[in-house]
Design an enzyme around this catalytic site. Structure first.
Site, mmCIF file in Angstrom:
data_model
loop_
_atom_site.group_PDB
_atom_site.id
_atom_site.type_symbol
_atom_site.label_atom_id
_atom_site.label_comp_id
_atom_site.label_asym_id
_atom_site.label_seq_id
_atom_site.Cartn_x
_atom_site.Cartn_y
_atom_site.Cartn_z
ATOM 1 N N GLU A 316 61.613 -61.485 44.922
ATOM 2 C CA GLU A 316 61.871 -62.655 44.358
ATOM 3 C C GLU A 316 61.614 -63.589 45.222
ATOM 4 O O GLU A 316 61.540 -63.594 46.556
ATOM 5 C CB GLU A 316 63.601 -62.691 44.104
ATOM 6 C CG GLU A 316 64.065 -64.014 43.718
ATOM 7 C CD GLU A 316 65.646 -63.829 43.839
ATOM 8 O OE1 GLU A 316 66.266 -64.576 43.171
ATOM 9 O OE2 GLU A 316 66.199 -63.478 44.929
ATOM 10 N N LYS A 377 65.748 -64.298 35.175
ATOM 11 C CA LYS A 377 67.005 -63.901 35.712
ATOM 12 C C LYS A 377 68.050 -64.240 34.670
ATOM 13 O O LYS A 377 68.197 -65.596 34.377
ATOM 14 C CB LYS A 377 67.307 -64.402 37.050
ATOM 15 C CG LYS A 377 68.335 -64.063 37.856
ATOM 16 C CD LYS A 377 68.424 -64.632 39.238
ATOM 17 C CE LYS A 377 69.457 -63.970 40.054
ATOM 18 N NZ LYS A 377 69.327 -64.591 41.454
ATOM 19 N N CYS A 427 67.860 -59.669 42.352
ATOM 20 C CA CYS A 427 68.557 -60.120 43.559
ATOM 21 C C CYS A 427 70.147 -59.835 42.990
ATOM 22 O O CYS A 427 70.784 -58.775 42.828
ATOM 23 C CB CYS A 427 68.463 -61.611 43.834
ATOM 24 S SG CYS A 427 69.210 -62.142 45.409
#
Length: 556
Positions: A316, A377, A427
């Site tokens: 990321e 995301k 993440c």
């Protein structure tokens, strides 16, 4: 009415210190060490058992203000766990937000301990019903915490402290909820077992006063020993049945899971020059680091020191500027893909020139450039990637200016690459079970976890996240590839083994052949419904206990 003597006041304070402060503080501290990087998973059970033990002592004292005392014990236990567990937050935004988060999470523990004391007063401390109701209620509160407020924050749930424990065998059928239920049930079993052992020891002690108690035993009112032994056997049978059933299902599922193919996958950890919020202060530095590491990997492949990868995973934010709006960044990534002769999953922030509001995206990049396929995301971090109540927070916190303005994605978490289907959880997303399950439902045969932990320095955050990724590998029976900007990066097998783990703040890479699976564990099918059923049952049990309390006299 005469005032209490100083001696009686001191005695009362001493008696309350143990169950409200000392025992819960030790229990919360013990629970902390069940999480990565320590992974002393038995302490997760012991820590909760100590909390229950303290609550049981409060009930045994038969004092007024049970519920206030229970709230105090829960608050102490929670702070003893969460303050050290989330210490890495202060490296990000210093002390005030760190303490505020821990206090908010402690309120959820208060919502656990007060009903648990109610169950203890109604059905008895040493009761099978109390044990089952307490485990059910704890699990339901954790399910709520995973979703509320601001999308939830399940980091620190008891299940994630069991990633290396035998109890994680419950994850493939019930995810974090099943593991949490088992942890709490085993904790209550430990409490009742310890009480039974104390009664056996006490039976050998000569009784010295008229009530048959000596020393500290005279402070509390205890049930008859036979009831404790019956409860110990009953609770033990329940947890052994559930645990052994989990073992059997997990073993069967792993035995019958057959890989459909294999892929040789590489992760690249490019490193950053500085940690904290300014890790990307120098334009393109992070991107150049990851491109350089990829060129090094390509050289190692040409020299025969590394095998040729089929797929490369970058972390990321590995492209620290928007590669779709900056031609120089675009060209650098394309040259890296040509050098390694494999498609790259690139973590990039899309914004300003190409998209507004910003998107935290993973892009599929080949030697021909960006392929138009991306994962955005879905679970964006509140107070980090976006700011809830922005107008209010900006007035009271100087850290508000650091919060992003990201927009959540709406995709299915899948990036098709080199004939495989990569399920992507970026993440923070890995703590949400629905991220992995959604990808599995859409055919993911391996999981990628690109993450940027450079913000948190040399803290335990990256290892805690790695432990959660380990939990997901066991739950979903998939290989997981964790690629972090500054470490720790690793491969995780479906059995939960961590391989090729890198050090923090070092440029590194690794290549490994992983198996692709299409197997679906029971958790991918029933878990979305399981939490709802558990919450409804918990509310019904709690409501029924309130009605029962009004109809009968409560005894220990």
């Amino acid at each position: 009415m005469s005032a209490p003597s100083p001696r009686s006041v001191f005695s009362s304070i001493v008696k309350l210190l143990g169950p409200i402060i000392i025992v819960p503080a030790i229990g919360g501290g013990a629970s902390y060490f069940s999480f990565a990087p320590y992974n002393l998973w038995p302490l997760g059970v012991v820590g909760i058992a100590l909390l229950f033990g303290g609550l049981g002592l409060l009930v045994a004292m038969r004092r007024r203000h049970f519920y206030w005392c229970a709230a105090g014990a829960g608050f102490v236990w929670a702070l003893a766990l969460y303050l050290p567990l989330f210490q890495w937050i202060q490296t990000f935004v210093e002390e005030p937000p760190w303490i505020a988060l821990c206090i908010i999470l402690a309120l959820f523990v208060l919502a656990i301990t007060v009903p648990v004391v109610h169950f203890m007063r109604l059905w008895g401390v040493f009761s099978v019903r109390t044990a089952a109701a307490s485990a059910l209620w704890w699990t339901a509160v954790e399910a709520v915490r995973a979703r509320f407020p601001f999308g939830g924050f399940s980091w620190g749930t008891p299940a994630y402290g069991q990633s290396t424990s035998p109890l994680v065998s419950a994850a493939p059928w019930g995810s974090a909820s099943a593991v949490t239920f088992l942890v709490v049930m085993w904790a209550y079993t430990l409490v009742i077992g310890a009480a039974a052992a104390l009664f056996l020891a006490y039976a050998a002690v000569c009784r010295r006063d008229d009530r048959g108690h000596t020393g500290i035993f005279s402070w509390y009112s205890w049930p008859r020993p036979p009831k404790v032994f019956r409860s110990a056997v009953g609770v033990l049978l329940i947890v052994l049945t559930m645990t052994s059933g989990s073992f059997i299902y997990d073993f069967s599922q792993r035995t019958h899971a057959e890989p459909t193919s294999t892929r040789r996958i590489a992760f690249v950890q490019g490193d950053v020059s500085t940690s904290g919020l300014t890790f990307n202060a120098i334009r393109m530095e992070v991107l150049e680091n990851h491109a350089q590491a990829t060129f090094r990997l390509a050289d190692a492949v040409r020299l025969g020191k590394q095998p040729q990868p089929d797929i490369v995973v970058w972390p990321e934010n590995s492209a620290d500027i928007d590669p779709l709006g900056n031609p120089d960044a675009n060209a650098l990534i394309t040259s890296a893909a040509r050098a390694i002769r494999a498609p790259i999953l690139v973590g990039a922030v899309l914004g300003r020139k190409s998209h507004n509001p910003e998107l935290n995206a993973i892009l599929l990049w080949t030697s021909d450039g960006y392929q138009g396929i991306r994962h955005v995301k879905r679970h964006i971090q509140p107070f980090g990637e976006y700011l809830p109540l922005r107008g209010l927070v900006e007035k009271i916190s100087p850290y508000a200016v650091w919060a992003g303005n990201f927009q959540a994605g709406r995709g299915n978490g899948i990036i098709p690459v080199d004939g495989s289907r990569a399920g992507v959880a970026t993440c923070f997303e890995i703590i949400f079970g629905d991220s992995g399950r959604r990808a599995i439902h859409h055919g993911a045969d391996w999981l990628a976890v690109p993450t940027n932990n450079a913000t948190f320095g040399y803290s335990h955050e990256t290892y805690q996240q790695l432990g959660i990724s380990q939990f997901r590998a066991r739950e979903l029976h998939r290989w997981v590839v964790v690629a972090a900007t500054s470490g720790a990066s690793a491969f995780i097998s479906p059995e939960g083994a961590i391989m090729d783990e890198t050090s923090l703040y070092e440029q590194d890479f690794a290549v490994r052949t992983v198996s692709l699976y299409q197997t679906r564990t029971a958790a991918t099918c029933i878990q979305p419904w399981l939490d709802g059923v558990l919450c409804v049952l918990a509310v019904l049990v709690c409501g029924g206990s309130i009605i029962a309390r009004r109809k009968r006299k409560i005894t220990l």
